[in-house]
Enzyme design. Sequence first.
Site, short mmCIF file in Angstrom:
data_model
loop_
_atom_site.label_atom_id
_atom_site.label_comp_id
_atom_site.label_asym_id
_atom_site.label_seq_id
_atom_site.Cartn_x
_atom_site.Cartn_y
_atom_site.Cartn_z
N SER A 87 -2.49 11.39 0.90
CA SER A 87 -1.33 11.05 0.08
C SER A 87 -1.15 12.06 -1.04
O SER A 87 -2.13 12.63 -1.54
CB SER A 87 -1.51 9.65 -0.51
OG SER A 87 -0.54 9.39 -1.51
N TYR B 199 -5.71 3.43 -5.10
CA TYR B 199 -5.14 3.92 -3.84
C TYR B 199 -5.37 5.43 -3.71
O TYR B 199 -5.83 5.91 -2.68
CB TYR B 199 -3.64 3.61 -3.79
CG TYR B 199 -2.92 4.25 -2.62
CD1 TYR B 199 -3.11 3.77 -1.33
CD2 TYR B 199 -2.06 5.32 -2.81
CE1 TYR B 199 -2.47 4.36 -0.25
CE2 TYR B 199 -1.40 5.90 -1.74
CZ TYR B 199 -1.61 5.42 -0.47
OH TYR B 199 -0.97 6.01 0.59
#
Length: 342
Positions: free
Chosen positions: A144, A169
């Site tokens: 990501s 995350y």
Amino acid sequence: MKILVTGAAGFIGSKLTDMLALRGDEVVGIDNINDYYDVRLKYGRMRECGFITEGDDLPFGQEVKSQKFSGCRFIRMAIDDKESIDRLFAKEKFDKVVNLAAQAGVRYSITNPYAYLQSNLVGFLNILEACRNNEVKHLIYASSSSVYGLNEKVPYSEDDKVDSPVSLYAASKKSNELMAHAYSKLYGFATTGLRFFTVYGPWGRPDMSPMLFATAISKGQPIKVFNNGDMIRDFTYIDDIAEGTIHVIDHQPVAEECPHGVPAKVYNIGCSHPVKLMDFIAELESAYGKPAEKIFLPMQPGDVYQTNADTRHLEEECGYKPHWSLHDGMQEFMKWFKGYYV
């Protein structure tokens, strides 16, 4: 080529499954179809790939064959279910694996951290172990853009340090990169991580800004504009993301061409043309044909001011080139949105 796609009912996974099957690959898709957001959207994506189910509650372990592609199957399965994953790999003998299954969402990681550890770390370890035990040639996995965290240098380059995450995350995705590199070094199979930047398009996630904004406009509700609209994002259309992922599938890292002789790569994958949030909202309003009422709010925990991808490595090494303009992509997104929701 026989390819496993995890997260196949997800936004990127379903589009990738469709494109791979369309070009003739044998594809097995798995997904746990959790209720992080409305499962009807996930089953709708599956139907786009030709998977017809009775209602929207497929039992775990049940296999469904695509009525659109003869070489395409789907099984409801969670990657943190080690026994099921091990049996699947031993039975199918995949050539390549694309791991897109993960607990998504930066803000959700603030309120539900354990979900991220179970899926993004335990689940990913199960995939790595299954790859090494079943002679998988190449693992491609989702990282990501959030790994860049507090990095203030833009555009973001794969050569930048990524040791200052601002959400769990992001930390879990950086952990995936480290785990993959270790397995490539220890066991010799190739791994490639993709740092996805903001993805939008038909069948997008409802917790992402394009869907949140469009839904609010359709209901006559105000949209929440964080950091008072002073944000920049590298919005990338879903077709460009899926096509770029296929380029990566077809370009397996070679140990002799990688640092320290470890066949592991990490690439940015985005549009590389950053857009101001207010300009994005204006394009969305134009495509919808209606202005949005706006509530301006401060920056939220876990968010960053700007994401901007330097995609030169992916372009030079894998032939990636995004084609979709924001205007054209937004027109396609809104056409789908109005047909599905309005």
